[in-house]
Design an enzyme around this catalytic site. Structure first.
Site, short mmCIF file in Angstrom:
data_model
loop_
_atom_site.label_atom_id
_atom_site.label_comp_id
_atom_site.label_asym_id
_atom_site.label_seq_id
_atom_site.Cartn_x
_atom_site.Cartn_y
_atom_site.Cartn_z
N GLU A 1 44.00 41.33 44.25
CA GLU A 1 43.17 41.44 43.07
C GLU A 1 41.95 42.33 43.35
OE1 GLU A 1 42.68 41.80 40.12
OE2 GLU A 1 42.76 39.80 39.19
N HIS B 1 50.43 36.25 38.75
CA HIS B 1 50.57 34.88 39.26
C HIS B 1 50.29 33.85 38.16
CE1 HIS B 1 46.25 34.19 39.16
NE2 HIS B 1 46.11 35.42 39.61
#
Length: 229
Positions: free
Chosen positions: A87, A10
């Site tokens: 994550e 990202h």
């Protein structure tokens, strides 16, 4: 025939900018993050993807939609969110100052106080670093080495099923998760020490080869090199 998996980190977020721990906690993309992603998206705009995916965290969702909007050669419908590609989870450290977090992790690992995460990993090894993170977390919620490895294997199995019979898919995920994939599956990794942390908007390319085995063949490719892939 093999299937290519383009793993994109990202764009830069507010927590990245402020040096705060960001695992399952989320923060918005910065202006810089969006502008940098536009370059990444432009470089990927002529690459055909059969499908696009993201983790279920907003910073990844916003990133994949920006890339989708720039792509001129793919017909992408609904983008599926894959929670297994979140994550790494840092438990009670989420949102804390990153350097103070590493200091506590180093102490939990039996070291003198250290704020440089690369030095900590080089000293402890990546598995003990994960275990020390869980130990240092007062709530003991942070993922340890086994918990993360189990999730990685579930994630790889899921994307294999999702991409079965396809040529190429794109998946937006996260820096520490991509690094963990690199340590486990990158063909150039020596098996010792740490590897560089993927930059925001970078691409790591994995494949499922003819035998169905997953391997990473390109790691942390940035915009200057992305157009040559």
């Amino acid at each position: 025939m093999y299937t290519e998996i383009y793993l994109i980190r990202h764009g830069e977020t507010m927590f990245n900018q402020l040096n705060k721990v960001q695992g399952w906690a989320d923060s918005p993309l910065t202006v810089k993050g969006i502008n940098d992603l536009r370059v990444t998206a432009s470089n990927l705009s002529q690459i055909h993807f059969d499908r696009m995916y993201s983790s279920d965290l907003k910073r990844a969702i916003d990133t994949v939609h920006l890339i989708k909007d720039y792509n001129m050669v793919s017909q992408i419908g609904k983008i599926k969110k894959l929670p297994a590609f979140r994550e790494v989870f840092f438990g009670g450290f989420e949102g804390d100052d990153i350097y103070e977090t590493w200091r506590q992790v180093s102490i939990a690992g039996g070291m003198k106080p250290e704020t440089n995460v690369c030095k900590i990993i080089d000293t402890l090894g990546i598995k003990e670093f994960r275990n020390a993170t869980k130990k240092a977390d007062e709530r003991h919620l942070a993922e340890n080495a086994k918990e993360l490895d189990d999730r990685i294997m579930r994630a790889v199995h899921q994307i294999k099923e999702e991409s079965d019979g396809l040529n190429r898919v794109l998946l937006v995920t996260h820096g520490d998760f991509i690094k963990s994939l690199g340590i486990k599956y990158w063909t150039q990794y020596s098996g010792k020490g740490d590897i560089e942390f993927p930059t925001n908007g970078s691409m790591t390319r994995g494949i499922f080869n003819q035998s169905g085995k997953f391997e990473i063949v390109d790691y942390n490719i940035n915009n200057s090199d992305l157009i040559n892939i």
